[in-house]
Design an enzyme around this catalytic site. Structure first.
Site, PDB file in Angstrom:
ATOM      1  N   ASP A  86      42.687 -34.397  21.375  1.00  0.00           N
ATOM      2  CA  ASP A  86      43.402 -34.043  22.614  1.00  0.00           C
ATOM      3  C   ASP A  86      42.447 -33.511  23.671  1.00  0.00           C
ATOM      4  O   ASP A  86      41.323 -33.095  23.368  1.00  0.00           O
ATOM      5  CB  ASP A  86      44.507 -33.012  22.339  1.00  0.00           C
ATOM      6  N   GLU A 180      44.133 -29.177  19.606  1.00  0.00           N
ATOM      7  CA  GLU A 180      43.185 -28.061  19.572  1.00  0.00           C
ATOM      8  C   GLU A 180      43.247 -27.256  20.858  1.00  0.00           C
ATOM      9  O   GLU A 180      43.182 -26.033  20.855  1.00  0.00           O
ATOM     10  CB  GLU A 180      41.762 -28.601  19.364  1.00  0.00           C
TER      11      GLU A 180
END
Ligand SMILES: [Zn+2]
Length: 415
Positions: A86, A180
């Site tokens: 991400d 994350e």
């Protein structure tokens, strides 16, 4: 010895991965926080299969796991290389259009759009980039080197190990995680399934970085309770909680313990939200220090100041809540010194100076360490994360690939 004829694949992979919009979302309650992350993750699982990791798979939560089986008779602990797919929620990662500045010769880099300039004065690492190919954005989006550089480097290292079976290594687990950037990257991570003894996140910045120390972190919620009454009839009766909370904020030490007045190894006490009305006002703080014991001291100090404040507003009250966020990974890594030691040795074998400095923040590794997987963080070559000014050098990514391969070699040779 590294095979100099090997054609690195990390840059080509990286340029492909950044085309996927994988922005995570702080305000989403689902997991992963955005479905689109799974589109890249599913394709990564496919790619891992294609390069020869037969068990490669994405689970229902979007975690990709795969095994490179050992090719040695030695008993080598299983290690894992981890990166997140991400990108930050602060700048868009849609329609990323990377620009390659070939053979950089020093100076500022002007981006195509938005008037953005990557300044040499603000990027001391640019001094080490002469002759390198610097990949930037076109100024409209972030780049996504955080952490697609890490993903591409792990992919390339695995590809190298598969095409060079003469290099002996133990079992290596690959793991790509979602979310994350919104602090939830380990939330649904199945460590049993991963089956690794030690991990390395490839998510740091400058060439040579090994991060083994992060902040320890708590959040504190303080609720000030006043007494509301129609302002027309309030004389001698109203106790305005906004004023209590403001007096409390004003009583905080001003020249120390703030993010804006500290660096290096100093901790801080930082108010980041203030919401209220006459009746009640809620303050949210984050508390940070490398020494976990100091968090308690800061919290006691806050509580003491809150007590002193309400004493000046008779009839008022406060509630005080501490929420543990994460802990300094060093507490765990000190008990497993080999993990960082072997990474340091890998760097030295490649002639790279290890850079070790404490991280004024947390990483997925800080959580993983306390979940039972000792995991320091290794550089991926990216710089100026979470912004249009993000950049990464092709040559640094290739060095990171070599470091990953070398770490695998060191573990085998030392076992
Ligand atoms: Zn990252």
């Amino acid at each position: 010895m590294f095979d100099d004829k090997y054609k690195f694949t990390c840059t080509e992979r990286f340029l492909r991965y950044v085309k996927y919009d994988t922005q995570s979302d702080e305000n989403s309650a689902s997991f992963p926080s955005t479905e689109k992350q799974k589109i890249l993750s599913a394709d990564l699982a496919k790619e891992l299969k294609e390069i020869g990791l037969k068990d490669a798979q994405m689970d229902e939560w979007g975690y990709v796991m795969a095994t490179l089986p050992a090719n040695t008779n030695k008993e080598v602990p299983v290690i894992s290389f981890i990166a997140h797919v991400d990108t930050s929620s602060s700048v868009t990662g849609k329609d990323v259009n990377p620009v390659i500045n070939k053979n950089y010769q020093g100076g500022d880099i002007k981006l195509q759009n938005g008037g953005w300039i990557i300044k040499e004065s603000e990027n001391p690492d640019l001094k080490n980039m002469k002759g390198f190919d610097i990949i930037t954005t076109d100024g409209n989006t972030l780049l996504g080197a955080d952490d697609k550089a890490g993903v591409a480097e792990i992919m390339d290292a695995i590809n190298y190990l598969i095409t060079h079976p003469e290099i002996k290594h133990g079992t290596i687990k690959v793991c790509f995680t979602p979310d994350e950037e919104v602090g939830r990257g380990t939330e649904k991570m199945d460590l049993k399934k991963l089956g690794a003894k030690y991990g390395y996140t490839i998510d740091g910045s400058s060439r040579g970085e090994i991060e083994v120390e992060t902040f320890s972190a708590d959040a504190v919620i303080i609720k000030f309770l006043g007494k509301n009454i129609h302002p027309g009839y309030a004389k001698g009766q109203m106790i305005n909680s906004i004023k209590i909370a403001s007096a409390f904020i004003d009583s905080l030490p001003k020249d120390k313990l703030s993010p804006e007045t500290t660096d290096g190894r100093e901790g801080y006490v930082h108010p980041l939200a203030f919401n209220g009305n006459e009746e009640q006002t809620i303050l949210k703080f984050i508390i940070r220090d490398f020494d976990t014991k100091k968090l308690k001291a800061y919290e006691d100090q806050l509580k003491d100041l809150a007590e002193k404040t309400i004493a000046k507003f008779p009839g008022s009250k406060f509630e005080f809540e501490v929420i543990e966020q994460y802990r300094n990974m060093k507490e765990v890594l000190d008990k497993h010194p080999l993990v960082a030691e072997y990474a340091t040795e890998a760097l030295k074998n490649l002639g790279i100076k290890p850079l070790m400095h404490p991280v004024r923040g947390g990483t997925d590794g800080s959580k993983l360490c306390f979940m039972g997987l000792p995991t320091p963080n290794i550089f991926d070559g990216g710089h100026s994360f979470h912004s249009q000014l993000e950049w990464v050098a092709k040559q640094d990514m290739e060095v990171a690939v070599k470091v990953i391969i070398e770490i695998a070699k060191v573990w085998e040779s030392k076992s």
